[in-house]
Design an enzyme around this catalytic site. Structure first.
Site, mmCIF file in Angstrom:
data_model
loop_
_atom_site.group_PDB
_atom_site.id
_atom_site.type_symbol
_atom_site.label_atom_id
_atom_site.label_comp_id
_atom_site.label_asym_id
_atom_site.label_seq_id
_atom_site.Cartn_x
_atom_site.Cartn_y
_atom_site.Cartn_z
ATOM 1 N N CYS A 156 0.660 -1.157 -0.146
ATOM 2 C CA CYS A 156 0.036 -0.016 -0.031
ATOM 3 C C CYS A 156 0.800 1.357 -0.040
ATOM 4 C CB CYS A 156 -0.988 -0.229 1.268
ATOM 5 S SG CYS A 156 -2.471 1.050 0.746
ATOM 6 N N GLU A 158 -1.419 -9.017 2.927
ATOM 7 C CA GLU A 158 -1.317 -9.748 4.119
ATOM 8 C C GLU A 158 -2.620 -10.134 4.852
ATOM 9 O OE1 GLU A 158 -0.888 -6.350 3.394
ATOM 10 O OE2 GLU A 158 -1.309 -4.952 5.285
ATOM 11 N N HIS A 196 -3.502 -4.875 0.292
ATOM 12 C CA HIS A 196 -2.875 -5.494 1.401
ATOM 13 C C HIS A 196 -2.919 -6.877 1.309
ATOM 14 C CE1 HIS A 196 -2.417 -1.815 3.850
ATOM 15 N NE2 HIS A 196 -3.494 -1.222 3.141
HETATM 16 N N1 GLN Z 1 -1.675 6.748 2.883
HETATM 17 C C1 GLN Z 1 -2.086 6.055 1.723
HETATM 18 C C2 GLN Z 1 -3.325 6.218 1.068
HETATM 19 O O1 GLN Z 1 -4.330 6.326 1.826
HETATM 20 C C3 GLN Z 1 -1.752 4.645 1.924
HETATM 21 C C4 GLN Z 1 -2.697 4.039 2.722
HETATM 22 C C5 GLN Z 1 -2.082 2.441 3.396
HETATM 23 O O2 GLN Z 1 -1.172 2.230 3.224
HETATM 24 N N2 GLN Z 1 -3.061 1.774 3.791
HETATM 25 O O3 GLN Z 1 -3.552 6.005 -0.030
#
Ligand code: GLN
Length: 549
Positions: free
Chosen positions: A394, A527, A525
């Site tokens: 992410c 994970e 994600h």
């Molecule tokens: N801050 C970033 C976004 O909102 C990544 C979010 C995250 O890592 N879950 O796009």
């Protein structure tokens, strides 16, 4: 109400003495054990705070925010349940006081109570009990295990305990209470003390609830004498006082519990018969065997920003990431030795970026906001140039693309709109449908959340790892790779190997194997979908590169 209400069983898990005693792992382990006896089990987690969900909570304080397929942002214990029970949970399986109150208040505003006085008891407690039943019904389970967050004696969880109590009154043979308590061994005494646990059980009694089982957590096993003492003073069967000492791995807990026969004890108490063809714990045992019979270790650095909690280092913000790494390592016959690196230490000069050379692989998990980000970007530059396997999740993917834009494309001010919306090279920009939400201050549950499909490009690391073209993964983000720069990034060698089916959102960025052993980031994600007996393909691909190194 479920059709077979009188037959459906409920187990309530409550904590005593203090928080953090392992209610989540206890709940998950009991769930796995009952599954092994041939029962369908569904877990529910209750968070007693007023937040409507966990999405707005600070990860350093509250730990990881776990995301379901549905997009619900919830407590990290929901991740434990999914991993231990290897089954995907739904919105009905999580609740907070905020969620319950919001629903009841909105119903009252809509005259849903037909003008009568609406009260905590019975309206909040009825709403809670209805949700337990809905979750049971939706899952089609035989047994629902409800973990009540907090500790007995808290003001916030009283209504949940009251809802559970009223269910027990109506169906005494179908409802069980388990207290997970703590037995300290004060250093000055060197002796395990039962008094705090006795007090916690008595406190529960004062709510009209009797514990049927006590899980006695502590640094050491509970001896016979103390078992009897708790049994006598708290009116609990002595074989129902379960010794649960600290152990090396949480995955041993179901096997440890079974040594005390907890499964059959619960079945006896709930009048459940032995089921033919029950799967037993074979799969679990063979996974646990892998966690002990590995050949050699690999060193993985988790470079993140949510590690500091006062004077303590704390890795709770990244549980799913940590477990996903471990599963793939065990699957390949290795143990992953993890080190937490705080990116703020790179920025302050406390840690040199060259130290990353000491690791076989580096993972950058998700995150938000500005702090620690320059430290991470310099780390990514270092691992790219030094060919250390890199896996970005992410934010870890967004920062990979920013680093590439800065140092390969030469856009020195490349950034994300989350940090510097004035940058001329907004490599990561806010998603169009997110703009208005921020202007309106609509932060709760409003990101791009939950399962979305993506399509993989053939011949890439990603498609080789998954072995299929169409995938579905869980998301939680507001920002995206800016479509304006995709052509320039691609020309300079970055491959977008996964995209949304309409090709608008970049889901995976990677460098080809010819340029780097593993340099890959995902907008989603992965994970959240790694399971002990089915590790995640991308973590496994990363780990293969790590082992090769
Ligand atoms: N801050 C970033 C976004 O909102 C990544 C979010 C995250 O890592 N879950 O796009």
């Amino acid at each position: 109400m479920p059709k077979k209400e009188s037959k459906h069983k409920y187990i309530f898990v409550i904590g005593g003495v203090m928080s953090g005693v392992g209610k989540g792992i206890t709940t998950s382990s009991i769930g796995r054990i009952l599954q092994s006896k041939g029962y369908k089990v569904n877990p529910i987690k209750i968070d007693p705070y007023l937040n409507v969900d966990a999405g707005t909570m600070n990860p350093t304080e509250h730990g990881e925010v776990f995301v379901l397929d549905s997009g619900m942002e919830c407590d990290q214990d929901m991740g434990n349940y999914e991993r231990f029970l290897e089954y995907d949970l739904g919105n009905e399986d999580y609740m907070t006081s905020g969620m319950i109150y919001k629903h009841v208040i909105e119903k009252e505003r809509a005259l849903g109570y037909r003008g009568r006085c609406v009260e905590a008891i019975p309206d909040i407690t009825n709403e809670i009990a209805n949700r337990f039943k809905k979750s049971a019904e939706k899952s089609g389970s035989d047994i629902t295990i409800v973990e009540i967050g907090g500790t007995v004696g808290d003001y916030q969880n009283i209504l949940f305990i009251e809802a559970a109590r009223s269910m027990k009154i109506k169906n005494p043979d179908s409802v069980l209470f388990i207290m997970v308590s703590y037995l300290p061994v004060p250093g000055t005494l060197g002796e395990m003390k039962t008094r705090p646990t006795q007090n916690a059980i008595h406190q529960l009694n004062s709510y009209g609830v009797q514990a049927d089982l006590v899980v006695a957590r502590g640094v050491a096993p509970l001896d016979h004498r103390r078992k009897e003492k708790i049994a006598m003073s708290c009116a609990v069967r002595s074989d129902a006082v379960i010794s649960a000492p600290d152990i090396e791995s949480v995955y041993d807990v179901p096997l440890n519990f079974e040594r005390d026969n907890i499964g059959e004890l619960i079945m006896e108490m709930l009048n459940l018969k032995k089921r033919k063809g029950a799967p037993g714990l074979k799969d679990w045992q063979s996974f646990v065997k892998k966690t002990k019979s590995y050949k050699g270790e690999v060193k993985i650095a988790v470079l993140g920003k949510y590690f500091d909690s006062g004077d303590f280092v704390f890795s709770d913000a990244y549980v799913s990431v940590i477990e996903a790494i471990k599963y793939s390592a065990y699957h390949l016959g290795k143990k992953a030795k993890l080190t937490w690196l705080n990116s703020k230490d790179i920025e302050s000069g406390k840690m040199k970026v060259e130290e990353l050379l000491n690791y076989d692989g580096v993972v950058v998990p998700g995150g938000f906001g500005e702090t620690g980000i320059e430290g991470i970007i310099s780390g990514i530059k270092y691992v790219r140039e030094n060919k250390i396997p890199y896996f970005g999740l992410c934010y870890g993917m967004q920062l990979l693309v920013i680093e590439y834009a800065r140092n390969v494309l030469g856009f020195k001010d490349a950034n994300t709109a989350e940090i510097n919306p004035e940058s001329k090279h907004l490599i990561i920009d806010i998603m169009a449908d997110q703009k208005k939400k921020l202007v309106d201050g609509n932060y709760g549950g409003s990101m791009r959340l939950g399962a979305y499909k993506a399509v993989l490009k053939e011949g890439t690391i990603a498609s080789e790892a998954y072995g299929e073209k169409n995938i579905s993964e869980r998301h939680r983000h507001r920002y995206e790779v800016n479509p304006k720069f995709i052509e320039q990034l691609t020309k300079k060698g970055l491959v977008f190997s996964g995209t949304s089916p309409d090709n608008r959102l970049m889901e995976i960025a990677e460098l080809p194997k010819s340029k780097h052993p593993f340099f890959l980031g995902t907008q989603f994600h992965p994970e959240f979908k790694a399971r002990p007996t089915s590790p995640h393909p991308l973590f496994t691909a990363f780990m293969k590169a790590v082992i090769k190194k």
